[in-house]
Design a protein around this motif. Structure first.
Motif: not given
Length: 184
Positions: A156-165, A167-174
């Protein structure tokens, strides 16, 4: 007069509730927590290890940018924001690996020194634009890595990390793509 009576009754109810005893706190069942969470697979450990390295490289880009003079405030502010987040995430990921008894091996850098030198030899708005271009590509790599680990991930922690990365980095890319298009 009826309003005063209603207010008095309401106040009495509220105050009497303050005197009511709190419900008892019942401790949760105590047992081995680690056994309830699946251990990370070798692929999940490799992903977290690669993300630590990836984040460290991003932090290196921010350090190089900070050495440049005349970088537009908006870009240096964005870089500082990303650095603060990534420093915390490096600590979290390292703690995760340590908690599962995994060592953090050194991995090769993903970005060539020539590309980093392009940032190192620029200044002002040119340094800001170069930083944004490098960081966009860098973040796209993190999103790809995170997307690739999700289908087989079970921890679950790895899944959460991957989803977080993602979401956050896609927003930062934009945000960085918008900044590249604007005059610096």
């Amino acid at each position: 007069m009826p309003r005063l009576l209603l207010a008095t009754v309401a106040l009495s109810v509220v105050l009497s509730a303050c005197d009511a005893p709190a419900p008892p706190i019942v401790p949760a069942a105590i047992g081995p927590v680690a056994s309830a969470v699946p251990a990370p697979s070798p692929d999940e450990v490799a992903y977290v290890t690669a993300m630590v390295d990836h984040h460290r490289q991003g932090l290196r880009l921010v350090e190089v940018l900070r050495e440049r003079g005349g970088v537009p405030y908006r870009i240096s502010n964005l870089a500082d924001h990303m650095a603060a987040i990534q420093k915390t995430e490096v600590t979290d990921m390292t703690d995760f690996l340590n908690a599962w008894g995994r060592r953090l091996p050194s991995a090769p850098m993903h970005m060539s020194e020539a590309r980093i030198d392009a940032l190192r030899t620029s200044a002002g708005a040119a340094a800001g634009r170069t930083f944004l271009q490098l960081m966009i590509a860098h973040h796209e790599g993190a999103v790809q890595m995170s997307t690739a680990v999700l289908p087989a991930a079970r921890n679950p922690w790895v899944i959460s990390l991957a989803r977080h990365v993602i979401a956050d980095q896609s927003a930062e890319i934009a945000a960085m793509r918008r900044a590249v298009q604007e005059p610096l």
